[in-house]
Design a protein around this motif. Structure first.
Motif, PDB file in Angstrom:
ATOM      1  N   GLY A   1       0.848  -1.427  -0.011  1.00 37.39           N
ATOM      2  CA  GLY A   1      -0.157  -0.039   0.022  1.00 37.39           C
ATOM      3  C   GLY A   1       0.818   1.147  -0.054  1.00 37.39           C
ATOM      4  N   GLY A   2       1.972   1.217   0.471  1.00 35.24           N
ATOM      5  CA  GLY A   2       2.785   2.487   0.594  1.00 35.24           C
ATOM      6  C   GLY A   2       3.537   2.556  -0.420  1.00 35.24           C
ATOM      7  N   GLU A   3       3.834   1.580  -1.193  1.00 31.93           N
ATOM      8  CA  GLU A   3       4.508   1.586  -2.404  1.00 31.93           C
ATOM      9  C   GLU A   3       3.468   2.106  -3.374  1.00 31.93           C
ATOM     10  OE1 GLU A   3       7.747   1.873  -2.921  1.00 31.93           O
ATOM     11  OE2 GLU A   3       8.308   0.997  -0.932  1.00 31.93           O
TER      12      GLU A   3
ATOM     13  N   LEU B   1       3.628   5.716  -6.009  1.00 34.20           N
ATOM     14  CA  LEU B   1       3.371   5.739  -7.419  1.00 34.20           C
ATOM     15  C   LEU B   1       2.496   6.781  -7.644  1.00 34.20           C
ATOM     16  CD1 LEU B   1       4.025   4.564 -10.241  1.00 34.20           C
ATOM     17  CD2 LEU B   1       2.494   2.630  -9.599  1.00 34.20           C
ATOM     18  N   ALA B   2       1.400   6.679  -6.909  1.00 34.68           N
ATOM     19  CA  ALA B   2       0.218   7.525  -7.104  1.00 34.68           C
ATOM     20  C   ALA B   2       0.842   8.990  -7.006  1.00 34.68           C
ATOM     21  CB  ALA B   2      -0.908   7.326  -5.958  1.00 34.68           C
ATOM     22  N   ALA B   3       1.584   9.303  -6.012  1.00 37.01           N
ATOM     23  CA  ALA B   3       2.171  10.475  -5.571  1.00 37.01           C
ATOM     24  C   ALA B   3       2.879  11.293  -6.948  1.00 37.01           C
ATOM     25  CB  ALA B   3       3.057  10.667  -4.369  1.00 37.01           C
ATOM     26  N   LEU B   4       3.494  10.366  -7.763  1.00 31.85           N
ATOM     27  CA  LEU B   4       4.207  10.704  -8.900  1.00 31.85           C
ATOM     28  C   LEU B   4       3.289  11.299  -9.975  1.00 31.85           C
ATOM     29  CD1 LEU B   4       6.730   7.996  -9.178  1.00 31.85           C
ATOM     30  CD2 LEU B   4       7.316  10.192  -8.512  1.00 31.85           C
ATOM     31  N   PHE B   5       1.930  10.615  -9.959  1.00 30.25           N
ATOM     32  CA  PHE B   5       1.241  10.976 -10.855  1.00 30.25           C
ATOM     33  C   PHE B   5      -0.035  12.185 -10.552  1.00 30.25           C
ATOM     34  CE2 PHE B   5       2.894   7.199 -12.513  1.00 30.25           C
ATOM     35  CZ  PHE B   5       2.540   7.244 -14.091  1.00 30.25           C
ATOM     36  N   GLN B   6       0.068  12.379  -9.293  1.00 30.49           N
ATOM     37  CA  GLN B   6      -1.070  13.151  -8.654  1.00 30.49           C
ATOM     38  C   GLN B   6      -1.438  14.387  -9.415  1.00 30.49           C
ATOM     39  OE1 GLN B   6      -0.593  14.201  -4.594  1.00 30.49           O
ATOM     40  NE2 GLN B   6      -2.469  14.528  -4.166  1.00 30.49           N
TER      41      GLN B   6
ATOM     42  N   VAL C   1       6.057  -2.063  -6.184  1.00 31.18           N
ATOM     43  CA  VAL C   1       4.646  -2.627  -6.304  1.00 31.18           C
ATOM     44  C   VAL C   1       4.749  -4.054  -6.558  1.00 31.18           C
ATOM     45  CG1 VAL C   1       2.499  -2.340  -7.209  1.00 31.18           C
ATOM     46  CG2 VAL C   1       3.636  -0.274  -6.414  1.00 31.18           C
ATOM     47  N   THR C   2       5.463  -4.441  -7.845  1.00 25.39           N
ATOM     48  CA  THR C   2       5.539  -5.675  -8.189  1.00 25.39           C
ATOM     49  C   THR C   2       6.260  -6.656  -7.329  1.00 25.39           C
ATOM     50  OG1 THR C   2       5.656  -4.789 -10.331  1.00 25.39           O
ATOM     51  CG2 THR C   2       6.540  -7.218 -10.035  1.00 25.39           C
TER      52      THR C   2
ATOM     53  N   ARG D   1       5.904 -11.251  -3.609  1.00 27.05           N
ATOM     54  CA  ARG D   1       6.444 -11.613  -2.294  1.00 27.05           C
ATOM     55  C   ARG D   1       4.983 -12.093  -1.369  1.00 27.05           C
ATOM     56  NH1 ARG D   1       8.964 -14.931   0.163  1.00 27.05           N
ATOM     57  NH2 ARG D   1       9.835 -14.290   2.270  1.00 27.05           N
ATOM     58  N   LEU D   2       4.085 -11.110  -1.361  1.00 28.10           N
ATOM     59  CA  LEU D   2       2.912 -11.382  -0.862  1.00 28.10           C
ATOM     60  C   LEU D   2       1.949 -12.564  -1.402  1.00 28.10           C
ATOM     61  CD1 LEU D   2       0.617 -10.476   1.026  1.00 28.10           C
ATOM     62  CD2 LEU D   2      -0.459  -8.967  -0.621  1.00 28.10           C
ATOM     63  N   ALA D   3       1.803 -12.607  -2.624  1.00 26.69           N
ATOM     64  CA  ALA D   3       1.527 -13.758  -3.112  1.00 26.69           C
ATOM     65  C   ALA D   3       2.183 -15.099  -2.906  1.00 26.69           C
ATOM     66  CB  ALA D   3       1.129 -13.880  -4.571  1.00 26.69           C
TER      67      ALA D   3
END
Length: 105
Positions: free
Chosen positions: A33-35, A39-44, A71-72, A77-79
Motif C-alpha cells: 500500500g505504501g509503494e 507511485l500515485a504521488a508521482l502522477f497526482q 509494487v511488483t 512476495r505477498l502472493a
C-alpha cells in the motif's frame, strides 16, 4: 525473468537476510500500500497527457520505474507468502470479467 523466477529470487533475497519473520501478510500488504501511494504521488498533479508519457519522461521515468518495481516486488512476495499463484488468479479474474462485461458488438 519470468514470474516464478522473480518469486524465487525474492524468496532467496528474504531468506539470505533473515527477513521472512517480517514478511507476514499484514506487513507485506502495508508495504505494498505504501509503494502504491508513492507511485500515485508521482502522477497526482500530472495532466492526462503528462501521465500517458510518464514512462518516457527522462526526469520522471526513473522514479516511475522504481515504484512500479517496488509494487511488483511486494505483490509477488505477498502472493508467495500466501501461497497464491498470481498468474492463475489473474487469469481467473479476467475470465470472470469477460463474463461480467461482455464485448460491445
Amino acid at each position: 525473468m519470468d514470474l516464478a523466477e522473480l518469486r524465487d529470487r525474492l524468496r532467496g533475497f528474504a531468506a539470505d537476510r533473515d527477513w521472512e519473520q517480517y514478511h507476514t501478510p499484514k506487513n507485506l500488504v502495508m508495504a505494498l500500500g505504501g509503494e502504491v501511494g508513492e507511485l500515485a504521488a508521482l502522477f497526482q498533479w500530472l495532466t492526462p497527457e503528462e501521465s500517458a508519457g510518464a514512462a518516457r519522461d527522462p526526469e520522471l521515468s526513473p522514479d516511475v520505474l522504481d515504484e512500479l518495481a517496488d509494487v511488483t516486488i511486494y505483490l509477488v512476495r505477498l502472493a508467495d507468502v500466501l501461497g497464491v499463484d498470481l498468474m492463475a488468479a489473474a487469469e481467473a479474474k479476467i475470465e470472470r470479467n469477460e463474463h461480467r462485461f461482455p464485448k460491445k458488438v
